[in-house]
Design a protein around this motif. Structure first.
Motif, PDB file in Angstrom:
ATOM      1  N   PHE A  69      16.093  -3.406   6.344  1.00 42.26           N
ATOM      2  CA  PHE A  69      16.992  -4.513   6.023  1.00 42.26           C
ATOM      3  C   PHE A  69      16.942  -5.580   7.114  1.00 42.26           C
ATOM      4  O   PHE A  69      16.926  -6.781   6.827  1.00 42.26           O
ATOM      5  CB  PHE A  69      18.416  -3.989   5.840  1.00 42.26           C
ATOM      6  CG  PHE A  69      19.386  -5.045   5.394  1.00 42.26           C
ATOM      7  CD1 PHE A  69      19.394  -5.490   4.081  1.00 42.26           C
ATOM      8  CD2 PHE A  69      20.287  -5.613   6.290  1.00 42.26           C
ATOM      9  CE1 PHE A  69      20.281  -6.469   3.654  1.00 42.26           C
ATOM     10  CE2 PHE A  69      21.169  -6.593   5.881  1.00 42.26           C
ATOM     11  CZ  PHE A  69      21.166  -7.032   4.561  1.00 42.26           C
ATOM     12  N   LYS A  70      16.905  -5.154   8.379  1.00 39.64           N
ATOM     13  CA  LYS A  70      16.783  -6.112   9.472  1.00 39.64           C
ATOM     14  C   LYS A  70      15.443  -6.850   9.408  1.00 39.64           C
ATOM     15  O   LYS A  70      15.371  -8.050   9.706  1.00 39.64           O
ATOM     16  CB  LYS A  70      16.925  -5.387  10.798  1.00 39.64           C
ATOM     17  CG  LYS A  70      18.296  -4.773  11.037  1.00 39.64           C
ATOM     18  CD  LYS A  70      18.331  -4.059  12.389  1.00 39.64           C
ATOM     19  CE  LYS A  70      19.706  -3.434  12.634  1.00 39.64           C
ATOM     20  NZ  LYS A  70      19.774  -2.713  13.919  1.00 39.64           N
ATOM     21  N   ALA A  71      14.393  -6.112   8.998  1.00 38.88           N
ATOM     22  CA  ALA A  71      13.081  -6.750   8.868  1.00 38.88           C
ATOM     23  C   ALA A  71      13.098  -7.810   7.766  1.00 38.88           C
ATOM     24  O   ALA A  71      12.525  -8.902   7.915  1.00 38.88           O
ATOM     25  CB  ALA A  71      12.013  -5.706   8.571  1.00 38.88           C
ATOM     26  N   MET A  76      12.914 -13.517   6.223  1.00 41.30           N
ATOM     27  CA  MET A  76      13.528 -14.591   5.433  1.00 41.30           C
ATOM     28  C   MET A  76      13.967 -15.739   6.328  1.00 41.30           C
ATOM     29  O   MET A  76      13.920 -16.911   5.922  1.00 41.30           O
ATOM     30  CB  MET A  76      14.707 -14.043   4.640  1.00 41.30           C
ATOM     31  CG  MET A  76      14.304 -13.094   3.517  1.00 41.30           C
ATOM     32  SD  MET A  76      13.142 -13.825   2.333  1.00 41.30           S
ATOM     33  CE  MET A  76      14.148 -15.117   1.614  1.00 41.30           C
ATOM     34  N   ILE A  77      14.391 -15.437   7.557  1.00 40.73           N
ATOM     35  CA  ILE A  77      14.706 -16.513   8.497  1.00 40.73           C
ATOM     36  C   ILE A  77      13.451 -17.310   8.826  1.00 40.73           C
ATOM     37  O   ILE A  77      13.462 -18.551   8.844  1.00 40.73           O
ATOM     38  CB  ILE A  77      15.338 -15.933   9.779  1.00 40.73           C
ATOM     39  CG1 ILE A  77      16.736 -15.391   9.486  1.00 40.73           C
ATOM     40  CG2 ILE A  77      15.415 -17.000  10.878  1.00 40.73           C
ATOM     41  CD1 ILE A  77      17.370 -14.662  10.659  1.00 40.73           C
ATOM     42  N   VAL A  78      12.345 -16.607   9.079  1.00 44.71           N
ATOM     43  CA  VAL A  78      11.079 -17.288   9.370  1.00 44.71           C
ATOM     44  C   VAL A  78      10.642 -18.129   8.169  1.00 44.71           C
ATOM     45  O   VAL A  78      10.165 -19.267   8.330  1.00 44.71           O
ATOM     46  CB  VAL A  78       9.989 -16.265   9.743  1.00 44.71           C
ATOM     47  CG1 VAL A  78       8.642 -16.954   9.899  1.00 44.71           C
ATOM     48  CG2 VAL A  78      10.367 -15.543  11.026  1.00 44.71           C
ATOM     49  N   VAL A 114       2.075 -22.280   2.258  1.00 45.78           N
ATOM     50  CA  VAL A 114       1.529 -20.941   1.985  1.00 45.78           C
ATOM     51  C   VAL A 114       2.263 -19.892   2.822  1.00 45.78           C
ATOM     52  O   VAL A 114       2.626 -18.812   2.319  1.00 45.78           O
ATOM     53  CB  VAL A 114       0.017 -20.908   2.275  1.00 45.78           C
ATOM     54  CG1 VAL A 114      -0.518 -19.482   2.199  1.00 45.78           C
ATOM     55  CG2 VAL A 114      -0.730 -21.792   1.286  1.00 45.78           C
ATOM     56  N   GLY A 115       2.483 -20.206   4.103  1.00 41.64           N
ATOM     57  CA  GLY A 115       3.194 -19.266   4.964  1.00 41.64           C
ATOM     58  C   GLY A 115       4.592 -18.968   4.454  1.00 41.64           C
ATOM     59  O   GLY A 115       5.049 -17.814   4.467  1.00 41.64           O
ATOM     60  N   THR A 116       5.293 -20.012   3.976  1.00 48.45           N
ATOM     61  CA  THR A 116       6.635 -19.812   3.431  1.00 48.45           C
ATOM     62  C   THR A 116       6.611 -18.878   2.231  1.00 48.45           C
ATOM     63  O   THR A 116       7.430 -17.941   2.132  1.00 48.45           O
ATOM     64  CB  THR A 116       7.241 -21.164   3.028  1.00 48.45           C
ATOM     65  OG1 THR A 116       7.277 -22.025   4.158  1.00 48.45           O
ATOM     66  CG2 THR A 116       8.647 -20.977   2.489  1.00 48.45           C
ATOM     67  N   ILE A 120       8.448 -15.089   2.076  1.00 50.64           N
ATOM     68  CA  ILE A 120       9.427 -14.752   1.031  1.00 50.64           C
ATOM     69  C   ILE A 120       8.935 -13.559   0.215  1.00 50.64           C
ATOM     70  O   ILE A 120       9.718 -12.651  -0.139  1.00 50.64           O
ATOM     71  CB  ILE A 120       9.697 -15.962   0.120  1.00 50.64           C
ATOM     72  CG1 ILE A 120      10.277 -17.117   0.919  1.00 50.64           C
ATOM     73  CG2 ILE A 120      10.656 -15.574  -1.000  1.00 50.64           C
ATOM     74  CD1 ILE A 120      10.458 -18.391   0.114  1.00 50.64           C
ATOM     75  N   LEU A 121       7.640 -13.560  -0.092  1.00 51.82           N
ATOM     76  CA  LEU A 121       7.067 -12.458  -0.871  1.00 51.82           C
ATOM     77  C   LEU A 121       7.241 -11.124  -0.146  1.00 51.82           C
ATOM     78  O   LEU A 121       7.605 -10.108  -0.761  1.00 51.82           O
ATOM     79  CB  LEU A 121       5.583 -12.731  -1.135  1.00 51.82           C
ATOM     80  CG  LEU A 121       4.808 -11.655  -1.903  1.00 51.82           C
ATOM     81  CD1 LEU A 121       5.418 -11.447  -3.285  1.00 51.82           C
ATOM     82  CD2 LEU A 121       3.342 -12.034  -2.012  1.00 51.82           C
ATOM     83  N   ILE A 122       6.995 -11.122   1.156  1.00 50.44           N
ATOM     84  CA  ILE A 122       7.180  -9.894   1.939  1.00 50.44           C
ATOM     85  C   ILE A 122       8.641  -9.457   1.901  1.00 50.44           C
ATOM     86  O   ILE A 122       8.959  -8.264   1.695  1.00 50.44           O
ATOM     87  CB  ILE A 122       6.725 -10.108   3.396  1.00 50.44           C
ATOM     88  CG1 ILE A 122       5.210 -10.340   3.448  1.00 50.44           C
ATOM     89  CG2 ILE A 122       7.105  -8.905   4.265  1.00 50.44           C
ATOM     90  CD1 ILE A 122       4.704 -10.736   4.820  1.00 50.44           C
TER      91      ILE A 122
END
Length: 268
Positions: A69-71, A76-78, A114-116, A120-122
Motif C-alpha cells: 500500500f505504501k508502494a 501515484m505521487i510520482v 509515457v512515464g505518467t 499509474i499502471l503500476i
C-alpha cells in the motif's frame, strides 16, 4: 500579449486537450477515497471511510502495515508529479511561439506522458491484486473497485494517447524539416550553378574584349607599317627623279660645250 497555439500543429492542440482531460481524471482518482468499496465502507490512497466517517489512512493500522500500500502511494505521487511536468511542457509548446516547433521539447513532453501512464499502471495493478486478496481474506467479501480506481485506469489510456499523438507530431515535423532542408539545398545548388554560369559568361566576355583589343592593336601596327613603307617608297622615287634630272642636265651641258667647240673650229 501572446496568443495561444498560433504556430502549433493541430495534432499538438488535440493532444493538449486530451492531456487536460486525462489530468482531471487522474486528479479525481488520486484524491478520492473510492479505490475500493464494500457494503458500508470505502478506501482510497489517503482516506478510509466507515459508515460515512473518513479517517486518514495513516491512522489505519491495517493499511499502514501493508508495504504494498505504501508502494502504491509512492508511485501515484510520482505519477502526479510527472503529470504536472507534462502539462507545463505542453503549455510552453502552446504559448511560446519560438518553441512551438522545438522537437526536443516535444520529446520531453512525450517521455513524461509515457512515464505518467506507466506509474499509474503500476499503482492500479498492484492495488488491484493486493487489495482484492487482503479484503477478501480479511472481510470475507468480494472485492469491488470504486469509481476513483476506474478513473485512474482511464487516465492511463489518456496519457498513452497523448504520447502517441506527440510521437506522430514529431515525425511530421522531422519530415517537414528534412524536406525543407532538401529544398534549400536544391536552391543553393541552383544558385551556385547560376553563379558559375554568370562567371563563365563574364570570363568569355573578358576574353572576347581582350582579343578585340589585340586585333585592334595589330591593325594599328599594320597601318603604321604601311604608312612607313609608303613614305620610304616616296623618298626613293624623289631621289631617283633628282638623279635623272642631274644626269640630263649634265648631258645637256656636255652637248652645249661640244657645240661651242665646233663653232670655234669653224671660225678658224
Amino acid at each position: 500579449m501572446h496568443k495561444c497555439c498560433g504556430k502549433t500543429s493541430k495534432l499538438l492542440k488535440v493532444s493538449a486537450l486530451v492531456l487536460f482531460i486525462a489530468l482531471i481524471l487522474h486528479l479525481i482518482g488520486f484524491a478520492s477515497p473510492f479505490w475500493s468499496q464494500r457494503f458500508n465502507s470505502n478506501e482510497g490512497l489517503w482516506e478510509a471511510c466507515q459508515a460515512g466517517i473518513c479517517l486518514s489512512t495513516d491512522s489505519s493500522p491495517l493499511l499502514q502495515t501493508q508495504e504494498w500500500f505504501k508502494a502504491v502511494q509512492g508511485v501515484m505521487i510520482v505519477s502526479f508529479i510527472t503529470a504536472v511536468v507534462t502539462v507545463i511542457l505542453t503549455l510552453v509548446l502552446l504559448f511560446a511561439a519560438s518553441l512551438a516547433r522545438c522537437v526536443p521539447l516535444i520529446i520531453a513532453a512525450l517521455a513524461f506522458a509515457v512515464g505518467t501512464g506507466i506509474f499509474i499502471l503500476i499503482g492500479v495493478a498492484v492495488y488491484g491484486v493486493q487489495a482484492s486478496v487482503l479484503f477478501e481474506d480479511l472481510f470475507g467479501q468480494e472485492f469491488e473497485v470504486g469509481f476513483a480506481y476506474i478513473l485512474s485506469v482511464i487516465s492511463i489510456f489518456g496519457y498513452f494517447l497523448v504520447a502517441l499523438m506527440l510521437a506522430v507530431d514529431i515525425d511530421h515535423k522531422v519530415t517537414k524539416d528534412r524536406e525543407s532542408g532538401e529544398g534549400e539545398g536544391d536552391a543553393e545548388s541552383g544558385e551556385a550553378a547560376d553563379a558559375e554560369a554568370d562567371e563563365s559568361v563574364a570570363n568569355n566576355a573578358e576574353e572576347e574584349t581582350t582579343a578585340s583589343r589585340s586585333d585592334m592593336g595589330n591593325m594599328a601596327e599594320d597601318s603604321v607599317m604601311s604608312s612607313s613603307s609608303a613614305g620610304n617608297n616616296s623618298g626613293n622615287g624623289s631621289s631617283m627623279n633628282n638623279a635623272n634630272n642631274a644626269n640630263n642636265a649634265s648631258s645637256m651641258n656636255n652637248a652645249n660645250n661640244a657645240s661651242s667647240v665646233n663653232n670655234v673650229n669653224n671660225d678658224v
